[in-house]
Design an enzyme around this catalytic site. Structure first.
Site, PDB file in Angstrom:
ATOM      1  N   LYS A 299       0.866  -1.175   0.000  1.00  0.00           N
ATOM      2  CA  LYS A 299       0.000   0.000   0.000  1.00  0.00           C
ATOM      3  C   LYS A 299       0.899   1.220   0.000  1.00  0.00           C
ATOM      4  O   LYS A 299       1.709   1.414   0.921  1.00  0.00           O
ATOM      5  CB  LYS A 299      -0.904   0.009   1.231  1.00  0.00           C
ATOM      6  CG  LYS A 299      -1.780   1.256   1.295  1.00  0.00           C
ATOM      7  CD  LYS A 299      -2.788   1.178   2.417  1.00  0.00           C
ATOM      8  CE  LYS A 299      -3.645   2.432   2.463  1.00  0.00           C
ATOM      9  NZ  LYS A 299      -4.651   2.361   3.511  1.00  0.00           N
ATOM     10  N   ARG A 309     -10.628   9.976   1.480  1.00  0.00           N
ATOM     11  CA  ARG A 309     -10.486  10.644   2.785  1.00  0.00           C
ATOM     12  C   ARG A 309     -11.556  11.705   2.968  1.00  0.00           C
ATOM     13  O   ARG A 309     -12.009  11.957   4.076  1.00  0.00           O
ATOM     14  CB  ARG A 309      -9.070  11.219   2.916  1.00  0.00           C
ATOM     15  CG  ARG A 309      -8.034  10.100   3.001  1.00  0.00           C
ATOM     16  CD  ARG A 309      -6.625  10.608   3.158  1.00  0.00           C
ATOM     17  NE  ARG A 309      -5.672   9.504   3.016  1.00  0.00           N
ATOM     18  CZ  ARG A 309      -4.360   9.672   2.909  1.00  0.00           C
ATOM     19  NH1 ARG A 309      -3.832  10.880   2.934  1.00  0.00           N
ATOM     20  NH2 ARG A 309      -3.561   8.626   2.785  1.00  0.00           N
ATOM     21  N   LYS A 321       1.258   9.993   5.689  1.00  0.00           N
ATOM     22  CA  LYS A 321       1.317   8.588   6.101  1.00  0.00           C
ATOM     23  C   LYS A 321       2.595   7.911   5.615  1.00  0.00           C
ATOM     24  O   LYS A 321       2.657   6.686   5.517  1.00  0.00           O
ATOM     25  CB  LYS A 321       0.068   7.859   5.595  1.00  0.00           C
ATOM     26  CG  LYS A 321      -1.250   8.435   6.149  1.00  0.00           C
ATOM     27  CD  LYS A 321      -2.448   7.515   5.872  1.00  0.00           C
ATOM     28  CE  LYS A 321      -3.732   8.045   6.540  1.00  0.00           C
ATOM     29  NZ  LYS A 321      -4.869   7.119   6.379  1.00  0.00           N
ATOM     30  N   GLU A 337       7.706  -6.783   1.691  1.00  0.00           N
ATOM     31  CA  GLU A 337       6.390  -6.838   2.341  1.00  0.00           C
ATOM     32  C   GLU A 337       5.679  -8.147   2.017  1.00  0.00           C
ATOM     33  O   GLU A 337       5.066  -8.768   2.877  1.00  0.00           O
ATOM     34  CB  GLU A 337       5.523  -5.649   1.880  1.00  0.00           C
ATOM     35  CG  GLU A 337       5.981  -4.290   2.393  1.00  0.00           C
ATOM     36  CD  GLU A 337       5.605  -4.045   3.849  1.00  0.00           C
ATOM     37  OE1 GLU A 337       4.952  -4.916   4.459  1.00  0.00           O
ATOM     38  OE2 GLU A 337       5.971  -2.984   4.392  1.00  0.00           O
ATOM     39  N   LYS A 352      -2.165  -1.539  -3.843  1.00  0.00           N
ATOM     40  CA  LYS A 352      -3.011  -0.349  -3.810  1.00  0.00           C
ATOM     41  C   LYS A 352      -2.150   0.895  -3.943  1.00  0.00           C
ATOM     42  O   LYS A 352      -1.138   0.983  -3.244  1.00  0.00           O
ATOM     43  CB  LYS A 352      -3.745  -0.339  -2.479  1.00  0.00           C
ATOM     44  CG  LYS A 352      -4.618   0.844  -2.220  1.00  0.00           C
ATOM     45  CD  LYS A 352      -5.226   0.699  -0.865  1.00  0.00           C
ATOM     46  CE  LYS A 352      -6.093   1.897  -0.561  1.00  0.00           C
ATOM     47  NZ  LYS A 352      -6.646   1.836   0.762  1.00  0.00           N
ATOM     48  N   SER A 378     -10.073   5.474  -4.891  1.00  0.00           N
ATOM     49  CA  SER A 378     -11.015   6.566  -5.130  1.00  0.00           C
ATOM     50  C   SER A 378     -10.538   7.533  -6.211  1.00  0.00           C
ATOM     51  O   SER A 378     -11.321   7.944  -7.066  1.00  0.00           O
ATOM     52  CB  SER A 378     -11.275   7.307  -3.817  1.00  0.00           C
ATOM     53  OG  SER A 378     -10.061   7.748  -3.237  1.00  0.00           O
TER      54      SER A 378
END
Ligand code: PBG
Length: 431
Positions: A299, A309, A321, A337, A352, A378
């Site tokens: 991500k 958001r 982030k 990961e 993502k 989004s």
């Protein structure tokens, strides 16, 4: 053996028909397996497919032309050739077309793309409603509230609008959803404890949906941001550091609360280290061995999340982030990961955003045997919608192409706000 031909236009039986012919009957096979419908069954609902069976009443009589096979063969041998259409003339090129010698090519890849039937035969990737997961925003309200930055998306009332939307999705073969809650500000805190309130919005909604649709597959989001007064996915220390292990402790409680309510797949999207293993252990300890983990493996700290958001009012109150989500510049790190998540027991690995990160989807596809999920986020959705509204692109075609591209890159499932619209397209329905 029966020798029967199906004419795909109306499925009438032609050619030699013997007593042991093959007939047609509807079955419960998914609609998209086959799409022929016999004339006698035009009232069969779309979702039913037609498969061979051994009984049929409306057999047309065999055609009798007057000559036996032997007589026909003898006629040809004797030189009485039956008439057939002539060899077609070569199609003319328009006036002014240069006359050139043909290129000496042994391979002309265009041959396999000549007609719709050939193209369909050689299509390497497909998209079905079964591949789609529908992300849905829910809130405590009774009404559905439009989300400004995501035309066509709403914060759905958990008891009304949501249930209707799920029913519409199931009607076109989308039976998987993922829930994102808009949590009242008054319930947010710095430790995000509302995340594991057994009677909170998400667990309550899961129970309602499972009661209505027991076979619905419910994915949940595991992260603190909708519950955090800081808008971060984890607990924020006073110096701004996101605390890893303490956050994982909360996430385990959140995942267990969701599993207890009936979630099928819990999906940690927080990017804390070690959360997959910890959540697996917590689920198992509570008897939820059957609940899957879809890990947001790669991500990225992406600007494509902006509209989401806004939808949840979950913007970080300060900072960004980047200390937990991945750097968009990084490729190899996705493998680090992936190896961690695999060894900790993830069932599905997610990438993502989607389209801009197709290389990462392919990387994980080629380096793991686990199913791969892609999240068309989004911002990707809103760009296609905006381009469509402004008539700059054909929204529907770009939507379908973008989803197919995610599949081609190696995604088994795609989380997309287009799930319902795309499935309706696949079923041949218009909005
Ligand atoms: C947060 C979360 C985010 C999304 C899904 N879960 C946003 C974020 O990380 O800030 C984004 C989805 C989207 O943009 O469609 N845990």
């Amino acid at each position: 053996m029966a020798s029967t031909m199906l004419n795909s236009a109306n499925c009438s039986v032609s050619g030699p028909v013997k007593l042991d012919y093959v007939g047609l009957k509807p079955s419960e096979v998914p609609w998209n397996v086959l799409c022929v419908r016999p004339r006698s069954m035009t009232n069969v609902p779309r979702k039913q497919a037609i498969v061979a069976c051994d009984k049929r009443d409306d057999v047309p009589a065999p055609l009798k032309m007057g000559m036996s096979d032997e007589e026909c063969e003898a006629a040809v041998v004797a030189g009485n050739i039956p008439v057939a259409p002539p060899i077609p003339p070569k199609p003319l090129a328009p006036a002014g077309t240069p006359v050139v010698p043909s290129l000496p090519l042994s391979r002309r890849p265009r041959r396999n793309r000549r007609s719709p039937a050939l193209r369909a035969a050689f299509q390497e990737t497909s998209l079905s409603p079964a591949n789609l997961v529908y992300p849905l925003f829910i809130h405590e309200g009774e009404e559905d509230t439009p989300i400004g930055a995501m035309p066509g998306c709403y914060r759905l009332g958990w008891r009304h609008g949501l249930v209707e939307e799920v029913s519409k999705a199931r009607d076109v073969g989308v039976n998987s959803i993922v829930l994102f809650p808009k949590v009242p500000d008054a319930l947010k805190s710095s430790s995000g404890d509302e995340a594991y309130n057994e009677n909170g919005l998400v667990p309550r909604t899961i129970r309602l949906l499972k009661d209505k649709y027991p076979d619905l597959v419910i994915y949940t989001d595991v992260a603190l941001d909708p519950y955090s007064s800081d808008g971060h996915d984890g607990i924020v220390r006073e110096d701004g550091v996101i605390m890893n292990d303490e956050t994982v402790h909360q996430l385990c409680k959140q995942a267990v609360a969701q599993a207890r309510a009936g979630a099928d797949v819990v999906s940690p999207s927080d990017m804390m280290d070690g959360r997959v293993g910890a959540i697996r252990a917590a689920l198992d300890a509570e008897g939820f061995q059957h609940v899957s983990i879809m890990s947001y493996t790669a991500k990225y700290a992406s600007s494509f999340y902006g509209p989401f958001r806004e939808a949840l009012d979950s913007n970080p109150r300060f900072g960004d982030k980047k200390t937990y989500q991945m750097n968009p510049a990084n490729y190899r790190e996705a493998l680090v990961e992936a190896h961690e998540d695999e060894s900790e027991g993830a069932d599905i690995l997610l990438v993502k955003p989607g389209l801009p990160y197709n290389d990462i989807i392919r990387l994980l596809r080629d380096n793991s045997s686990l199913p791969i999920a892609a999240y068309q986020v989004s911002g990707e959705y809103s760009m296609i919608k905006a381009g469509g509204v402004l008539k700059m692109i054909d929204e529907e075609k770009v939507m379908m192409e973008s989803l197919l591209c995610l599949r081609r890159a190696g995604a088994d499932i795609v989380l997309t706000y287009f799930a319902l619209q795309a499935a309706r397209c696949l079923c041949g329905e218009k909005r």
